[in-house]
Write a protein that holds these residues in place. Structure first.
Motif, PDB file in Angstrom:
ATOM      1  N   GLU B 184       0.844  -1.206   0.000  1.00  0.00           N
ATOM      2  CA  GLU B 184       0.000   0.000   0.000  1.00  0.00           C
ATOM      3  C   GLU B 184       0.874   1.249   0.000  1.00  0.00           C
ATOM      4  O   GLU B 184       0.590   2.220  -0.712  1.00  0.00           O
ATOM      5  CB  GLU B 184      -0.908   0.008   1.232  1.00  0.00           C
ATOM      6  CG  GLU B 184      -2.247  -0.620   0.943  1.00  0.00           C
ATOM      7  CD  GLU B 184      -3.173  -0.597   2.136  1.00  0.00           C
ATOM      8  OE1 GLU B 184      -2.971   0.213   3.051  1.00  0.00           O
ATOM      9  OE2 GLU B 184      -4.098  -1.416   2.143  1.00  0.00           O
ATOM     10  N   ASN B 185       1.933   1.221   0.788  1.00  0.00           N
ATOM     11  CA  ASN B 185       2.847   2.357   0.868  1.00  0.00           C
ATOM     12  C   ASN B 185       3.549   2.597  -0.464  1.00  0.00           C
ATOM     13  O   ASN B 185       3.719   3.741  -0.898  1.00  0.00           O
ATOM     14  CB  ASN B 185       3.877   2.101   1.981  1.00  0.00           C
ATOM     15  CG  ASN B 185       4.708   3.313   2.260  1.00  0.00           C
ATOM     16  OD1 ASN B 185       4.192   4.423   2.352  1.00  0.00           O
ATOM     17  ND2 ASN B 185       6.006   3.131   2.359  1.00  0.00           N
ATOM     18  N   GLN B 186       3.905   1.481  -1.129  1.00  0.00           N
ATOM     19  CA  GLN B 186       4.578   1.612  -2.426  1.00  0.00           C
ATOM     20  C   GLN B 186       3.620   2.158  -3.493  1.00  0.00           C
ATOM     21  O   GLN B 186       4.060   2.823  -4.431  1.00  0.00           O
ATOM     22  CB  GLN B 186       5.115   0.246  -2.876  1.00  0.00           C
ATOM     23  CG  GLN B 186       6.458  -0.070  -2.248  1.00  0.00           C
ATOM     24  CD  GLN B 186       6.969  -1.424  -2.661  1.00  0.00           C
ATOM     25  OE1 GLN B 186       6.225  -2.232  -3.202  1.00  0.00           O
ATOM     26  NE2 GLN B 186       8.235  -1.692  -2.390  1.00  0.00           N
ATOM     27  N   LEU B 187       2.337   1.875  -3.335  1.00  0.00           N
ATOM     28  CA  LEU B 187       1.363   2.321  -4.324  1.00  0.00           C
ATOM     29  C   LEU B 187       0.661   3.623  -3.932  1.00  0.00           C
ATOM     30  O   LEU B 187      -0.407   3.945  -4.415  1.00  0.00           O
ATOM     31  CB  LEU B 187       0.335   1.218  -4.606  1.00  0.00           C
ATOM     32  CG  LEU B 187       0.890  -0.013  -5.305  1.00  0.00           C
ATOM     33  CD1 LEU B 187      -0.145  -1.112  -5.356  1.00  0.00           C
ATOM     34  CD2 LEU B 187       1.342   0.315  -6.723  1.00  0.00           C
ATOM     35  N   THR B 188       1.285   4.324  -2.989  1.00  0.00           N
ATOM     36  CA  THR B 188       0.769   5.658  -2.636  1.00  0.00           C
ATOM     37  C   THR B 188       1.566   6.695  -3.410  1.00  0.00           C
ATOM     38  O   THR B 188       2.783   6.736  -3.353  1.00  0.00           O
ATOM     39  CB  THR B 188       0.901   5.895  -1.111  1.00  0.00           C
ATOM     40  OG1 THR B 188       0.112   4.930  -0.444  1.00  0.00           O
ATOM     41  CG2 THR B 188       0.435   7.284  -0.728  1.00  0.00           C
ATOM     42  N   VAL B 189       0.844   7.489  -4.179  1.00  0.00           N
ATOM     43  CA  VAL B 189       1.523   8.463  -5.045  1.00  0.00           C
ATOM     44  C   VAL B 189       1.520   9.826  -4.365  1.00  0.00           C
ATOM     45  O   VAL B 189       0.485  10.260  -3.884  1.00  0.00           O
ATOM     46  CB  VAL B 189       0.813   8.543  -6.417  1.00  0.00           C
ATOM     47  CG1 VAL B 189       1.523   9.530  -7.318  1.00  0.00           C
ATOM     48  CG2 VAL B 189       0.771   7.174  -7.049  1.00  0.00           C
TER      49      VAL B 189
END
Lengths: 67, 189
Positions: B184-189
């Protein structure tokens, strides 16, 4: 996900390239691609603010809810 | 002591135990095969009476003779074939499962050293450790020793191994949650 990202449409409307926007708002093209393709799980307010500022639009122009 | 040196020490011990178990499996197999051909070689060899220290156990013991004290030491050459084969395969399988569990734990340590802690592969590794420990628990459940004048069979629940299996499954769930948060953190823009 029922949240749609209309970034492509706005970019076309404003005549701006993806990499140009990425450079303006200070995120990588890979991250912008994640956002454009709807793979993103969350968007920071700071990113949204930067996009709206760069494209001179409202958050509602970029995001849409489709049940 | 910083994080990396602690991990290096634990990693060293993992590799050391893997080597030790590997040598032990080979040595036991060689002795087992040699025993089939030359029993007389082991005339002087004796072993302690098998004991089980599990809290939950049920055991039966039988011996031929007057005094139970005579069976404190058991001659290896008097070991009955079925019991010998059973014990050999059980012990070897247990060692192999230990080896695999340590190998998986080593893989988790490696990924932590590379700062890739909450990867899906670690969730899988902890689940495998749990399954291997359950396998060891199943293997340890039943014991059967049969010598010419002494027989002992027991059923025991190895609580320590079951506890380790439980901890491994809980860690797998924790790492799964960590993996979800990381994605989720990696896919937060």
């Amino acid at each position: 996900m029922p949240i749609l990202i209309n970034l492509d449409l706005i970019l076309e409307e404003k005549g701006m390239q993806s990499n140009e926007l990425a450079a303006k708002i200070g995120i990588t093209t890979a991250n912008l691609s994640i956002l454009k393709t709807g793979k993103a799980k969350a968007v920071r307010f700071s990113t949204l603010e930067a996009i709206c500022e760069a494209l001179n639009c409202q958050p509602g122009d970029i995001l849409a809810y489709q049940p | 002591m910083n994080k990396n040196s602690l991990l290096s020490i634990v990693n060293f011990f993992c590799n050391f135990f893997k080597l030790l178990i590997g040598i032990l499996i080979i040595a036991i197999t060689i002795a087992f095969i040699h025993f089939q051909f030359d029993r007389d070689f082991y005339n002087e060899w004796s072993m302690e009476k098998p004991e089980n220290d599990s809290v939950i156990r049920f055991e039966t013991e039988a011996f031929l003779g007057q005094n139970a004290q005579d069976f404190e030491k058991l001659k290896v050459t008097e070991w009955k074939t079925i019991s010998l084969y059973f014990t050999y395969f059980k012990f070897t399988a247990t060692l192999i499962l230990f080896f695999l569990a340590i190998h998986q734990f080593g893989k988790v340590l490696q990924s932590v050293r590379r700062l890739k802690t909450f990867k899906a592969i670690n969730v899988c590794a902890f689940r495998k450790i749990g399954h291997y420990c359950l396998g060891i628990a199943v293997l340890s459940f039943f014991n059967y020793w049969n010598f010419e004048k002494y027989t002992k069979s027991s059923i025991a629940a190895p609580l320590d191994v079951i506890l380790i299996a439980l901890i491994a499954f809980i860690l797998a769930e924790i790492f799964k949650e960590g993996n979800t948060l990381m994605e989720e953190n990696q896919l937060t823009v």
